[in-house]
Scaffold this motif. Structure first.
Motif, PDB file in Angstrom:
ATOM      1  N   GLN A   7      -1.163  -5.676  11.193  1.00 51.49           N
ATOM      2  CA  GLN A   7      -2.413  -4.376  10.588  1.00 51.49           C
ATOM      3  C   GLN A   7      -2.708  -5.731   9.147  1.00 51.49           C
ATOM      4  O   GLN A   7      -3.490  -4.779   8.514  1.00 51.49           O
ATOM      5  CB  GLN A   7      -2.015  -3.700  10.847  1.00 51.49           C
ATOM      6  N   PHE A   8      -1.413  -5.193   8.641  1.00 49.52           N
ATOM      7  CA  PHE A   8      -1.038  -5.604   7.393  1.00 49.52           C
ATOM      8  C   PHE A   8      -1.920  -6.425   6.985  1.00 49.52           C
ATOM      9  O   PHE A   8      -2.448  -7.114   5.906  1.00 49.52           O
ATOM     10  CB  PHE A   8       0.241  -5.758   6.838  1.00 49.52           C
ATOM     11  N   GLU A   9      -1.494  -7.862   7.766  1.00 49.45           N
ATOM     12  CA  GLU A   9      -2.251  -9.454   7.477  1.00 49.45           C
ATOM     13  C   GLU A   9      -3.410  -8.405   7.476  1.00 49.45           C
ATOM     14  O   GLU A   9      -4.472  -9.288   6.803  1.00 49.45           O
ATOM     15  CB  GLU A   9      -1.505 -10.619   8.446  1.00 49.45           C
ATOM     16  N   TYR A  10      -3.739  -7.938   8.226  1.00 48.03           N
ATOM     17  CA  TYR A  10      -5.409  -8.447   8.402  1.00 48.03           C
ATOM     18  C   TYR A  10      -6.064  -7.378   7.228  1.00 48.03           C
ATOM     19  O   TYR A  10      -7.211  -7.270   6.753  1.00 48.03           O
ATOM     20  CB  TYR A  10      -5.783  -6.894  10.032  1.00 48.03           C
ATOM     21  N   VAL A  11      -5.068  -6.473   6.805  1.00 44.99           N
ATOM     22  CA  VAL A  11      -5.818  -5.301   5.527  1.00 44.99           C
ATOM     23  C   VAL A  11      -5.902  -6.625   4.610  1.00 44.99           C
ATOM     24  O   VAL A  11      -6.986  -6.630   3.634  1.00 44.99           O
ATOM     25  CB  VAL A  11      -5.044  -4.629   4.620  1.00 44.99           C
ATOM     26  N   LYS A  12      -5.021  -7.547   5.056  1.00 40.22           N
ATOM     27  CA  LYS A  12      -4.658  -7.945   3.126  1.00 40.22           C
ATOM     28  C   LYS A  12      -6.641  -9.218   2.937  1.00 40.22           C
ATOM     29  O   LYS A  12      -6.867 -10.047   2.322  1.00 40.22           O
ATOM     30  CB  LYS A  12      -3.198  -9.200   3.579  1.00 40.22           C
ATOM     31  N   ARG A  13      -5.759  -9.733   4.618  1.00 38.88           N
ATOM     32  CA  ARG A  13      -7.658 -10.840   4.384  1.00 38.88           C
ATOM     33  C   ARG A  13      -8.458  -9.946   4.535  1.00 38.88           C
ATOM     34  O   ARG A  13      -9.358 -10.512   4.175  1.00 38.88           O
ATOM     35  CB  ARG A  13      -7.646 -11.528   6.317  1.00 38.88           C
ATOM     36  N   THR A  14      -8.243  -8.918   4.962  1.00 43.48           N
ATOM     37  CA  THR A  14     -10.094  -7.840   4.930  1.00 43.48           C
ATOM     38  C   THR A  14     -10.276  -7.855   3.122  1.00 43.48           C
ATOM     39  O   THR A  14     -11.800  -8.439   2.990  1.00 43.48           O
ATOM     40  CB  THR A  14     -10.012  -6.818   5.228  1.00 43.48           C
ATOM     41  N   LEU A  15      -8.890  -7.685   2.502  1.00 42.08           N
ATOM     42  CA  LEU A  15      -9.494  -7.460   1.202  1.00 42.08           C
ATOM     43  C   LEU A  15      -9.522  -8.559   0.155  1.00 42.08           C
ATOM     44  O   LEU A  15     -10.246  -8.550  -0.367  1.00 42.08           O
ATOM     45  CB  LEU A  15      -8.444  -6.500   0.904  1.00 42.08           C
ATOM     46  N   GLU A  16      -9.421  -9.692   0.567  1.00 45.31           N
ATOM     47  CA  GLU A  16      -9.420 -10.402  -0.248  1.00 45.31           C
ATOM     48  C   GLU A  16     -10.498 -11.278   0.413  1.00 45.31           C
ATOM     49  O   GLU A  16     -11.321 -11.917  -0.197  1.00 45.31           O
ATOM     50  CB  GLU A  16      -8.670 -11.546   0.697  1.00 45.31           C
ATOM     51  N   ASP A  17     -11.209 -11.066   0.963  1.00 47.67           N
ATOM     52  CA  ASP A  17     -12.498 -11.540   1.908  1.00 47.67           C
ATOM     53  C   ASP A  17     -13.877 -11.169   1.505  1.00 47.67           C
ATOM     54  O   ASP A  17     -14.853 -11.143   1.136  1.00 47.67           O
ATOM     55  CB  ASP A  17     -13.412 -11.718   3.569  1.00 47.67           C
ATOM     56  N   ASN A  18     -13.034 -10.039   0.848  1.00 48.40           N
ATOM     57  CA  ASN A  18     -14.134  -8.747  -0.035  1.00 48.40           C
ATOM     58  C   ASN A  18     -13.191  -8.101  -1.846  1.00 48.40           C
ATOM     59  O   ASN A  18     -13.883  -6.863  -1.720  1.00 48.40           O
ATOM     60  CB  ASN A  18     -14.633  -7.097   1.167  1.00 48.40           C
ATOM     61  N   LYS A  55       6.469   1.329   6.976  1.00 48.34           N
ATOM     62  CA  LYS A  55       6.607   0.047   7.486  1.00 48.34           C
ATOM     63  C   LYS A  55       6.390  -1.087   5.780  1.00 48.34           C
ATOM     64  O   LYS A  55       6.441  -1.206   4.861  1.00 48.34           O
ATOM     65  CB  LYS A  55       6.186  -0.566   8.277  1.00 48.34           C
ATOM     66  N   ARG A  56       4.628  -1.267   6.477  1.00 41.46           N
ATOM     67  CA  ARG A  56       4.046  -2.081   5.140  1.00 41.46           C
ATOM     68  C   ARG A  56       2.561  -1.674   4.190  1.00 41.46           C
ATOM     69  O   ARG A  56       2.047  -0.777   4.679  1.00 41.46           O
ATOM     70  CB  ARG A  56       2.465  -3.008   5.714  1.00 41.46           C
ATOM     71  N   TRP A  57       2.417   0.468   4.737  1.00 40.72           N
ATOM     72  CA  TRP A  57       1.890   0.858   4.045  1.00 40.72           C
ATOM     73  C   TRP A  57       2.258   0.845   2.264  1.00 40.72           C
ATOM     74  O   TRP A  57       1.358   0.952   2.034  1.00 40.72           O
ATOM     75  CB  TRP A  57       2.288   2.521   4.121  1.00 40.72           C
ATOM     76  N   LYS A  58       3.231   1.044   1.997  1.00 40.97           N
ATOM     77  CA  LYS A  58       3.279   0.416   0.335  1.00 40.97           C
ATOM     78  C   LYS A  58       2.874  -0.757  -0.435  1.00 40.97           C
ATOM     79  O   LYS A  58       2.457  -0.832  -0.955  1.00 40.97           O
ATOM     80  CB  LYS A  58       4.936   0.793   0.175  1.00 40.97           C
ATOM     81  N   ASP A  59       2.587  -1.862   0.408  1.00 39.52           N
ATOM     82  CA  ASP A  59       2.424  -3.029   0.806  1.00 39.52           C
ATOM     83  C   ASP A  59       1.176  -3.297   0.416  1.00 39.52           C
ATOM     84  O   ASP A  59       0.301  -3.672  -0.519  1.00 39.52           O
ATOM     85  CB  ASP A  59       2.677  -3.943   1.191  1.00 39.52           C
ATOM     86  N   VAL A  60      -0.314  -1.368   1.319  1.00 41.39           N
ATOM     87  CA  VAL A  60      -1.494  -2.138   1.328  1.00 41.39           C
ATOM     88  C   VAL A  60      -1.312  -1.562   0.199  1.00 41.39           C
ATOM     89  O   VAL A  60      -2.452  -1.916  -0.587  1.00 41.39           O
ATOM     90  CB  VAL A  60      -1.165  -0.852   2.627  1.00 41.39           C
ATOM     91  N   GLU A  61      -0.747  -0.294   0.017  1.00 46.18           N
ATOM     92  CA  GLU A  61      -1.294   0.026  -1.307  1.00 46.18           C
ATOM     93  C   GLU A  61      -0.998  -0.252  -2.770  1.00 46.18           C
ATOM     94  O   GLU A  61      -1.521  -0.668  -3.748  1.00 46.18           O
ATOM     95  CB  GLU A  61      -0.044   1.979  -1.743  1.00 46.18           C
ATOM     96  N   MET A  62      -0.338  -1.270  -2.825  1.00 41.48           N
ATOM     97  CA  MET A  62      -0.123  -2.617  -3.616  1.00 41.48           C
ATOM     98  C   MET A  62      -1.233  -3.246  -3.836  1.00 41.48           C
ATOM     99  O   MET A  62      -1.671  -3.651  -4.597  1.00 41.48           O
ATOM    100  CB  MET A  62       0.802  -3.235  -3.639  1.00 41.48           C
ATOM    101  N   ILE A  97       1.506   1.216   9.574  1.00 41.97           N
ATOM    102  CA  ILE A  97       1.275  -0.426   9.494  1.00 41.97           C
ATOM    103  C   ILE A  97       2.204  -0.892   9.524  1.00 41.97           C
ATOM    104  O   ILE A  97       3.305  -1.613   8.796  1.00 41.97           O
ATOM    105  CB  ILE A  97       0.156  -0.315   8.509  1.00 41.97           C
ATOM    106  N   ASP A  98       1.860  -2.026  10.760  1.00 43.82           N
ATOM    107  CA  ASP A  98       3.083  -2.646  10.858  1.00 43.82           C
ATOM    108  C   ASP A  98       2.762  -3.913  10.264  1.00 43.82           C
ATOM    109  O   ASP A  98       1.091  -4.012   9.708  1.00 43.82           O
ATOM    110  CB  ASP A  98       3.016  -2.785  12.266  1.00 43.82           C
ATOM    111  N   ASP A  99       2.990  -5.669  10.580  1.00 44.17           N
ATOM    112  CA  ASP A  99       2.719  -6.195  10.343  1.00 44.17           C
ATOM    113  C   ASP A  99       1.186  -7.162  10.254  1.00 44.17           C
ATOM    114  O   ASP A  99       0.860  -7.267   9.702  1.00 44.17           O
ATOM    115  CB  ASP A  99       3.829  -7.172  10.729  1.00 44.17           C
TER     116      ASP A  99
END
Length: 609
Positions: free
Chosen positions: A172-183, A204-211, A168-170
């Motif tokens: 896509q991670f920012e997209y995930v972060k924004r999506t989770l914040e919005d929901n 890459k950023r998968w562990k950050d997604v898990e957090m 999961i690159d940077d």
């Protein structure tokens, strides 16, 4: 990246209308006692059901996936999710890609429910395939919200690194972060991706997604490994699914190998999963980590030690059978042999119990009939049935077919020096061995004129050497094509001690043993050369009717596996033959491939002379 902002509201209106039309039932029974337990209907406006399909490719078995689609239509889910590997892919040929996607669309066309696409490594492996995905589907990761549940569909292939190296690159991670914040206030989050990144390194950023997921109700679904297992981690259930038609040995639920779709009922308390085998139904605990540790993370309990004979005329021989119970419960064993036309054999034991953490050994006695030659024998096949006996849960049963045959003792000789130039002048006195095992359509193999290969081996102070003399009347070479879909030589070398390498069934490829695939491309002929555990060198010379090749593996690699005083190594050699005009290719191996059901433990062993 964009979510389905125009599609989803229409979806909500439709389901809301249906939720308002709850059925009414009229009951007229005069007795005090009633013929039911209660009348609290199992229905709610928030509850819904959907299905998940998993890997179709990576060695597709024709017909399985369409059957799964037909069975989903019988179940009528509200929609269907996927976890990737929908086409075979791994090509830059746009004509082939178009054909494969057209075929897959034909499988989906009969589906009554909406289908949501998620990419796998077979769907996106290079820039051409990535562009094709965007042409067809617009985006490779996205989300939608349905009945207060967030569906987050990710792309584990966003760095085009292939199998086992998802990311999961940077961006896509920012997209995930924004999506989770919005929901942030949804009642549940369901994540879908292809590769189970939680068991991979350098993601890459998968562990950050898990957090980001840790503090919310969530489940994660993936595919890729063609084996089912459920893990409880990060305050959620992480589930790797098996197959819906992809390559599998189909050894059953103890191994997590089966064809299935997943039926998900979303409730206020979270998702309830039913694994629908195409021939049955199981809940989400079909394979737990405890069962994985008991069955799949241990060697198969029954082993027959290979025997190597110096005297090929020997008629009477015996092999040791070793049965190991790795568990804390009793294990029942049943061994059933098939009759062999050239070999008489008898097991000292065939049905017995092995106590917890115990080992039972006995002999299998053999006698050769007539003047049979070992190298021409079909293997003896023995079915081993294992049952673990439990008191507080159902017994666990699984089985395997054990292949066995006595081997001639093949040796590798020391030489003074080999000049690696692809020529065979220095190999005139060597012992040459033929590659005779053929797999594939008989219509695609025309005999020795179509293909013939012999090889010899040697070693010196520096390297282990392989010489190959190949005849092929139709070389199929594609500079931009897949390594696996053109003529290529395959070499396997396992330098670990014989008691380990003899039972190598293909696990740990590239880590525990060398997996060397060389095509005849002019540029970058070796598949994933930079990922080999050691630098393997090779030289080839093209001839009028084929090619000659020399391959060198540093002796230090063998010594690292077996020590300075190494005595043996397990060696495999094969050839993938593709001819113009043939429907498919054929494979030719010295002994059957180690990861195939035809593998004979101990085959290909070379002993230092």
């Amino acid at each position: 990246m964009h979510s389905f902002r125009f599609f989803i509201p229409l979806f909500f209106v439709f389901t809301t209308i249906n939720a308002q039309n709850n059925p009414t039932i009229y009951i007229d029974i005069p007795t005090v006692k009633k013929p039911w337990n209660h009348i609290e209907w199992n229905t709610a406006p928030e509850q819904f059901q959907f299905a998940i399909v998993t890997d179709r490719t990576g060695g597709p078995r024709p017909g399985v996936f369409p059957v799964g689609i037909k069975k989903l239509n019988l179940l009528q889910p509200e929609f269907v999710m996927s976890v990737g590997d929908l086409i075979e892919g791994y090509t830059r040929d746009t004509v082939q890609l178009n054909a494969e996607w057209k075929e897959f669309m034909s499988f989906i066309k009969p589906l009554d429910a909406p289908f949501f696409y998620v990419p796998g490594n077979h769907d996106i492996t290079n820039a051409v395939m990535e562009e094709k995905w965007k042409d067809l589907f617009g985006v490779s990761y996205y989300h939608f919200v349905y009945k207060d549940v967030l569906f987050l569909c990710l792309n584990s292939e966003d760095n085009l690194r292939g199998a086992g190296r998802g990311t999961i690159d940077d961006t896509q991670f920012e997209y995930v972060k924004r999506t989770l914040e919005d929901n942030a206030d949804v009642k549940w989050t369901l994540v879908f991706l292809h590769q189970p990144l939680w068991v991979q390194n350098d993601t890459k950023r998968w562990k950050d997604v898990e957090m980001l997921l840790a503090d919310r109700n969530h489940n994660v679904f993936a595919g890729h490994y063609h084996r089912y297992w459920k893990s409880e981690r990060n305050n959620g259930n992480y589930i790797a699914l098996a197959t819906t038609g992809g390559a599998s040995r189909l050894r059953g639920k103890a191994y997590g190998e089966f064809d299935h779709v997943v039926w998900v009922t979303m409730t206020e308390e979270g998702p309830i999963l039913a694994n629908l085998f195409l021939d049955g139904i199981w809940d989400e605990n079909v394979v737990t980590e405890e069962l994985v540790n008991l069955v799949r993370n241990q060697p198969f309990p029954v082993r027959i030690d290979p025997i190597y004979l110096d005297e090929t005329g020997l008629e009477n021989m015996s092999a040791e059978v070793k049965v190991t119970n790795h568990s804390d419960t009793q294990m029942k064993v049943k061994l059933t042999g098939q009759a062999h036309d050239k070999m008489f054999y008898q097991l000292d034991q065939t049905s017995f119990t092995v106590e917890p953490n115990d080992v039972v050994t006995f002999n299998m006695n053999l006698k050769k009939i007539d003047k049979a030659i070992f190298t021409e024998l079909d293997p003896i096949k023995i079915t081993a049935e294992i049952t673990y006996i439990f008191e507080s849960q159902p017994n666990v049963y699984f089985s395997s077919v054990l292949n066995f045959m006595p081997f001639d003792k093949n040796t590798v000789k020391r030489v003074s020096k080999i000049q690696l130039d692809g020529k065979l002048d220095e190999w005139k006195g060597a012992e040459w061995r033929a590659v005779n095992n053929v797999e594939g359509s008989p219509f695609d193999y025309d005999g020795d004129e179509d293909f013939d290969m012999q090889f010899a081996t040697a070693y010196d102070d520096t390297n282990f050497y392989v010489a190959v003399n190949l005849k092929d009347n139709d070389f199929f070479i594609e500079e931009m094509g897949s390594y696996w879909d053109q003529d290529a030589i395959f070499l396997g070398l396992d330098a670990r001690p014989a008691h380990v390498s003899a039972f190598n069934a293909g696990e740990g490829r590239g880590r525990d043993w060398i997996n060397f695939l060389r095509t005849f491309k002019k540029e970058k002929p070796v598949y994933n050369e930079n990922r080999l555990p050691v630098s393997v060198t090779s030289e080839v010379q093209m001839t009028k009717n084929g090619a000659t090749m020399e391959i060198a593996v540093p002796l230090e690699y063998i010594k690292k596996g077996s020590g300075e005083d190494w005595q043996s190594l397990r060696f495999g050699l094969g050839y993938y033959d593709y001819d113009n005009g043939d429907e498919d290719g054929t494979t030719h191996f010295w002994f059957p491939a180690w990861n195939s059901a035809k593998d004979i433990p101990g085959s290909g062993m070379l002993f230092k002379e």
